[in-house]
Write a protein that holds these residues in place. Sequence first.
Motif, short mmCIF file in Angstrom:
data_model
loop_
_atom_site.label_atom_id
_atom_site.label_comp_id
_atom_site.label_asym_id
_atom_site.label_seq_id
_atom_site.Cartn_x
_atom_site.Cartn_y
_atom_site.Cartn_z
N THR A 66 -11.82 29.23 -78.05
CA THR A 66 -10.53 29.57 -77.46
C THR A 66 -10.64 30.05 -76.02
OG1 THR A 66 -10.54 31.89 -78.14
CG2 THR A 66 -9.77 30.28 -79.74
N TYR A 68 -11.11 33.13 -75.26
CA TYR A 68 -10.71 34.54 -75.25
C TYR A 68 -11.97 35.41 -75.34
CZ TYR A 68 -5.64 33.98 -75.64
OH TYR A 68 -4.32 33.71 -75.40
N SER A 70 -13.72 38.75 -75.89
CA SER A 70 -13.53 40.07 -76.50
C SER A 70 -14.69 40.99 -76.12
CB SER A 70 -13.44 39.93 -78.02
OG SER A 70 -13.52 41.20 -78.65
N LEU A 118 -3.74 40.31 -79.11
CA LEU A 118 -3.39 38.92 -78.80
C LEU A 118 -1.99 38.76 -78.22
CD1 LEU A 118 -5.03 37.13 -81.85
CD2 LEU A 118 -5.70 36.93 -79.45
N SER A 121 -3.33 37.94 -72.84
CA SER A 121 -4.42 36.99 -72.68
C SER A 121 -5.23 37.34 -71.44
CB SER A 121 -3.88 35.55 -72.58
OG SER A 121 -3.03 35.43 -71.45
N PHE A 125 -6.39 40.94 -72.38
CA PHE A 125 -6.89 40.88 -73.76
C PHE A 125 -8.27 41.54 -73.85
CE2 PHE A 125 -9.76 38.57 -76.62
CZ PHE A 125 -9.16 38.82 -77.85
N SER A 126 -9.14 41.23 -72.91
CA SER A 126 -10.50 41.78 -72.93
C SER A 126 -10.47 43.31 -72.82
CB SER A 126 -11.31 41.19 -71.78
OG SER A 126 -11.38 39.78 -71.87
N LYS A 237 -7.83 26.61 -75.70
CA LYS A 237 -8.72 26.87 -74.56
C LYS A 237 -8.42 25.94 -73.41
CE LYS A 237 -13.64 27.14 -73.37
NZ LYS A 237 -15.03 27.02 -73.88
#
Length: 401
Positions: A66, A68, A70, A118, A121, A125-126, A237
């Motif tokens: 994706t 994303y 984390s 979520l 983004s 998000f991080s 993604k």
Amino acid sequence: MFGLNKKDTSLLLIVAALVMFAPILLNPFPEGSGLAQFNAGYPDLMQRFVIFGIFAIGFNILFGLTGYLSFGHAAFLGAGSYAGMWMMKLLSINVIPAIIFSVIIAGVISLAIGWISLRRSGIYFSILTLAFAQMAFALAASVLTPITGGETGLQTNLNDPRILPEFLGGGSSVDGNIPKPSLFGIEVSSSFELPIAGWLWTFNWGYYICGIMMLVAFYVAIRIFRSPFGLMLKAVKSNQQRMNYTGLNTRPYMLACFVISGMYAGLAGGLMAAMDPQVGAERMQWTASGEVVLMTILGGVGTLIGPVLGAGLIKYFENIFSKINDNLLHQWFAFLPDGMENLMVTIIHPFIGKGWHLTLGLMFMAIVIFLPGGLVEGGQRIRKMLKRQPEKTATKRTPAE
């Protein structure tokens, strides 16, 4: 085979063979030789290879599919460790209930964190995931001390209830010692050694339990990557905004992916508790989250075997290179004149022992610059070089008369 195509089946069999023969392959140098320092075939390190391989595989499902990123996966790793430890204290010293509940608890926590994180983004998000992980670390280290043991950690005791029947690992210890984690009576810490012609190979039950779990996790990851669900994540993604414009709600897919990734981390945490029954809050620190990011990038983001290779590389450097000291360096360079010997030790000293992070940092920079696809890209380049055939010289045509 196993519902996989030929390429994926071959990859799974290769990983299975590496797991099976790792105690032999990771001991390339004879015991007692000068290079035995670089052997990595002892149980504790091999267990870390496969456990952190599971952790990185799960993280790669989120980050690789994706995009994303984390920074909070350590929260699920720590939650899985605490859940596993409590199951070994309350239910059974058998590792099976500990592993199952670790995955469940990590899944529930990742569902709650993912449902909130979520909503944003990118970098937001991080940062949200990092904030949740630090909150979890603070709770484990101080506020929830009765549950987590605080800074001293949590471990099994003689007076733990363990309510399941004896054959499932419940009850108290017979010899009066603290019982060790086991699998239906087989202690996971038990090993047997096989000395042959100067080599010493150690085969450990706990390692093979973790290895089987990693193979199952690797197989599930392959199925996810090749499934319509995995294709949907790859589309997220590629261009999530365009998918939203078409009227497709991508959030349920992202939340499911986040939970699956968190459950992988919980499985790794449960195995860590089973192999080392001393759980502390340090497993929830932000450094653990950063470590799995490095593992995935070093191995190859979005690849199947890359995270496993990255996890093995980092854990190898952490456990092998950190043990090299100045005395060992003086032994290696004793054949040089005194001035040259001291100069070589002085040059290498910052890169070994406590300074192994510097070596890791330089290696990470080199891979990012020259191999953006990680170790997997390096392997692909080598394979292409070996398969490259010499170009055929073009035949000269005579001009028409």
